[in-house]
Design a protein around this motif. Structure first.
Motif, PDB file in Angstrom:
ATOM      1  N   SER A  74      25.032 109.553 -38.018  1.00  0.00           N
ATOM      2  CA  SER A  74      26.126 108.614 -38.285  1.00  0.00           C
ATOM      3  C   SER A  74      25.911 107.841 -39.584  1.00  0.00           C
ATOM      4  N   PHE A  75      24.636 107.578 -39.919  1.00  0.00           N
ATOM      5  CA  PHE A  75      24.356 106.648 -41.018  1.00  0.00           C
ATOM      6  C   PHE A  75      23.786 107.312 -42.271  1.00  0.00           C
ATOM      7  N   ILE A  76      23.481 108.609 -42.211  1.00  0.00           N
ATOM      8  CA  ILE A  76      22.835 109.254 -43.361  1.00  0.00           C
ATOM      9  C   ILE A  76      23.686 109.139 -44.620  1.00  0.00           C
ATOM     10  N   SER A  77      24.967 109.468 -44.517  1.00  0.00           N
ATOM     11  CA  SER A  77      25.816 109.487 -45.715  1.00  0.00           C
ATOM     12  C   SER A  77      25.953 108.093 -46.327  1.00  0.00           C
ATOM     13  N   SER A  78      25.947 107.042 -45.497  1.00  0.00           N
ATOM     14  CA  SER A  78      26.053 105.672 -46.026  1.00  0.00           C
ATOM     15  C   SER A  78      24.803 105.297 -46.810  1.00  0.00           C
ATOM     16  N   PHE A  79      23.626 105.591 -46.242  1.00  0.00           N
ATOM     17  CA  PHE A  79      22.393 105.292 -46.969  1.00  0.00           C
ATOM     18  C   PHE A  79      22.248 106.194 -48.202  1.00  0.00           C
ATOM     19  N   TRP A  80      22.741 107.411 -48.096  1.00  0.00           N
ATOM     20  CA  TRP A  80      22.713 108.331 -49.241  1.00  0.00           C
ATOM     21  C   TRP A  80      23.528 107.747 -50.399  1.00  0.00           C
ATOM     22  N   PHE A  81      24.693 107.201 -50.058  1.00  0.00           N
ATOM     23  CA  PHE A  81      25.542 106.590 -51.085  1.00  0.00           C
ATOM     24  C   PHE A  81      24.871 105.351 -51.677  1.00  0.00           C
ATOM     25  N   LEU A  82      24.257 104.511 -50.830  1.00  0.00           N
ATOM     26  CA  LEU A  82      23.574 103.316 -51.338  1.00  0.00           C
ATOM     27  C   LEU A  82      22.421 103.693 -52.266  1.00  0.00           C
ATOM     28  N   PRO A  93      24.393  96.490 -54.100  1.00  0.00           N
ATOM     29  CA  PRO A  93      25.824  96.209 -53.919  1.00  0.00           C
ATOM     30  C   PRO A  93      26.037  94.929 -53.130  1.00  0.00           C
ATOM     31  N   ARG A  94      27.227  94.401 -53.209  1.00  0.00           N
ATOM     32  CA  ARG A  94      27.533  93.163 -52.503  1.00  0.00           C
ATOM     33  C   ARG A  94      27.451  93.366 -50.994  1.00  0.00           C
ATOM     34  N   PHE A  95      27.177  92.247 -50.306  1.00  0.00           N
ATOM     35  CA  PHE A  95      27.002  92.299 -48.854  1.00  0.00           C
ATOM     36  C   PHE A  95      28.250  92.851 -48.166  1.00  0.00           C
ATOM     37  N   ARG A  96      29.433  92.437 -48.625  1.00  0.00           N
ATOM     38  CA  ARG A  96      30.676  92.905 -48.002  1.00  0.00           C
ATOM     39  C   ARG A  96      30.800  94.419 -48.113  1.00  0.00           C
ATOM     40  N   VAL A  99      28.503  96.103 -45.605  1.00  0.00           N
ATOM     41  CA  VAL A  99      29.043  96.014 -44.243  1.00  0.00           C
ATOM     42  C   VAL A  99      30.145  97.048 -44.037  1.00  0.00           C
ATOM     43  N   LEU A 100      31.066  97.148 -45.005  1.00  0.00           N
ATOM     44  CA  LEU A 100      32.172  98.097 -44.884  1.00  0.00           C
ATOM     45  C   LEU A 100      31.683  99.539 -44.822  1.00  0.00           C
ATOM     46  N   LEU A 101      30.586  99.823 -45.536  1.00  0.00           N
ATOM     47  CA  LEU A 101      30.051 101.185 -45.535  1.00  0.00           C
ATOM     48  C   LEU A 101      29.613 101.635 -44.140  1.00  0.00           C
ATOM     49  N   PHE A 102      29.238 100.677 -43.297  1.00  0.00           N
ATOM     50  CA  PHE A 102      28.676 101.039 -41.997  1.00  0.00           C
ATOM     51  C   PHE A 102      29.649 100.835 -40.836  1.00  0.00           C
ATOM     52  N   VAL A 103      30.897 100.488 -41.135  1.00  0.00           N
ATOM     53  CA  VAL A 103      31.879 100.318 -40.059  1.00  0.00           C
ATOM     54  C   VAL A 103      32.180 101.653 -39.387  1.00  0.00           C
ATOM     55  N   VAL A 104      32.557 102.658 -40.183  1.00  0.00           N
ATOM     56  CA  VAL A 104      32.880 103.977 -39.618  1.00  0.00           C
ATOM     57  C   VAL A 104      31.669 104.590 -38.910  1.00  0.00           C
ATOM     58  N   PRO A 105      30.447 104.571 -39.504  1.00  0.00           N
ATOM     59  CA  PRO A 105      29.290 105.103 -38.787  1.00  0.00           C
ATOM     60  C   PRO A 105      29.019 104.393 -37.465  1.00  0.00           C
TER      61      PRO A 105
END
Length: 506
Positions: A74-82, A93-96, A99-105
């Protein structure tokens, strides 16, 4: 290839990834290292969970291992992007945004964990027996496609950021961005084959691909120091210094710059990374710079800024790697020098040349007149009864009188020559290419202009007049020096005073 063989490969990959998890946890240096740690940790959950899912013999076991692997997937692609964001921007990146990056995961993990009670992610799970093993057949629900699209979007954005970083680093394969780029590209055939139904037994090939990609990132990290704190520290210094810094590679392409450089080169943005500096509007500036200082003037809406640039060649041994241009803001020092030059050459009160500067300029003009065989004239001007004005009204009013006289002289003599304050209440005017009669007319215009000055203090009108002495040398006869002309003009001035003041004499 049998299912047992595939499981063995996955367990072997998960073991290696597990070692990377431990190693990256020990070697963490900064935010970039933390993102890499979470990438490999999520990869471990995904790969190990899927290997265990292939060995499950009941639907309950399948559900358990499916949830286990989604703690990572669920979270690999978000951390990959970060990770890619940090590689390109060198900042968190900003905190907001995080947070938005991890809503869908997060929603995806919740739906997978609660699949017994809803069918948004998987409509149904069924087991089939293949070669003595149970494989799960997944009927995909609507949220599955939402998450898949989101995952592919983040992978595409990661590729874009890594590609830009690779361009900035000179398109070399000996860079961290190159190996991270390979890691992202490696995902495409594995994910594509599974989504197109080309995988054996319809097995998800994602765990195989992500494990291989993790190895590519490990090369970027441990071979090329992507996580080194030194690089992060150096870039932070590079980005925060006030001087503008622009880096070119050996072929003259822009490979890096800081925020201060963008204030100097208003056209500069990330779109110019990898482009030759010769294609920019400042090509001539960089083309003229070898090892000497260069100057850049920036015209703003209501001001002008001056920058001094120095260029340094970058070498590794005998191999030239590129150039660094450093531009320092010299606006204040330039304005200070201008003010000092003005103080050195101009009278502060009247704005006319001071005596020294007037004499220097007069000598040059006299020499030019001698070469060109042209006439010149000199006016010596004295404010009548100025001591009385000072004694009666004070020096402040006296200064106002001198300032007003200076303005009239400057205005009436403009186009004919130049003027200076000779000392006290005395002024001098040098008239180019002017014969005696024309000089008298100019002098008379100055006298009348000063006589028309209207000043009042304590309800008393202050009358201002001047006496003017004139000397002239006709064309071809200017063998005199400036002092000779001044003496003659001074003699005529005394004659004007003796004859009643407020007049012109020659």
């Amino acid at each position: 290839m049998s299912i047992d063989t595939l499981r063995t490969i996955l367990y072997a990959e998960s073991a290696v990834v597990g070692l990377l998890v431990i190693y990256s946890a020990i070697r963490q240096k900064g935010q970039l290292a933390q993102y890499f740690f979470f990438v490999v940790l999520c990869t471990f959950f995904y790969v190990f969970g899927y290997a265990s899912e292939l060995g499950a013999d009941s639907l309950a076991d399948v559900r358990f291992w499916l949830t286990f692997e989604y703690f990572g997937l669920s979270f690999i692609s978000s951390f990959w992007f970060l990770l890619s964001w940090k590689l390109w921007h060198h900042r968190v990146p900003r905190f907001r945004m995080k947070v938005l990056l991890f809503v869908v995961p997060a929603v995806t993990l919740f739906l997978v964990a609660s699949q017994e009670y809803q069918s948004l992610y998987y409509k149904s799970l069924n087991l089939i027996e293949v070669d003595g093993h149970y494989l799960v057949i997944l009927d995909k629900g609507p949220w599955y496609w939402v998450y898949t699209g989101y995952q592919l979007l983040l992978i595409a954005l990661s590729f874009f950021l890594q590609f830009r970083a690779w361009l900035r680093q000179g398109r070399s394969y000996l860079t961290d961005s190159f190996w991270m780029l390979l890691g992202t590209l490696n995902l495409v055939p594995w994910i594509g084959a599974y989504q197109l139904g080309l995988s054996p037994y319809n097995i998800d090939l994602g765990p195989f691909g992500i494990a291989v990609s993790t190895f590519f990132i490990a090369i970027a990290v441990f071979r090329f120091g992507a996580l080194g704190s030194e690089e992060v520290l150096l870039y932070s210094i590079f980005a925060s210094i006030d001087d503008g810094v622009l880096v070119l590679d050996r072929d003259g392409r822009i490979s890096g710059f800081n925020a201060a450089a963008q204030k100097i080169f208003l056209w500069l943005d990330t779109n110019f990374i990898g482009k030759p500096v010769s294609s920019t509007s400042d090509a001539a500036l960089f083309g003229s710079a070898k090892n000497q200082n260069i100057e850049k003037v920036v015209e703003l809406s209501n001001s002008r800024r001056y920058y001094e640039g120095k260029v340094t060649q970058i070498y590794e041994g005998r191999l030239q790697l590129g150039k660094i241009y450093i531009f320092r803001d010299i606006t204040q020092s330039r304005l200070l020098m201008r003010r000092l030059r003005k103080l050195a050459n101009f009278d502060v009160l009247t704005g006319l040349y001071n005596r020294r500067r007037f004499m220097e300029q007069a000598e040059k003009e006299l020499a030019r007149a001698q070469r060109r065989q042209t006439a010149i004239s000199m006016l010596m001007i004295d404010v009548d009864h100025f001591k009385t004005v000072n004694d009666q009204f004070g020096h402040v009013i006296g200064d106002r009188v001198l300032s007003a006289v200076g303005r009239v002289i400057k205005r009436r003599g403009r186009g004919f020559g130049f003027a200076g304050r000779y000392g006290g209440e005395e002024f001098v005017v040098f008239l180019r290419n002017t014969q005696n009669q024309q000089a008298k007319e100019i002098a008379e215009g100055i006298r009348q202009g000063i006589e028309g000055i209207a000043m009042e203090e304590r309800m008393i009108s202050i009358k201002v007049t001047v006496s003017i002495g004139l000397s002239c040398c006709e064309a071809g006869e200017c063998g005199h020096n400036v002092d000779t002309l001044l003496v003659a003009a001074d003699r005529a001035l005394y004659q004007a005073k003796n004859r009643g003041r407020n007049r012109v004499e020659s």
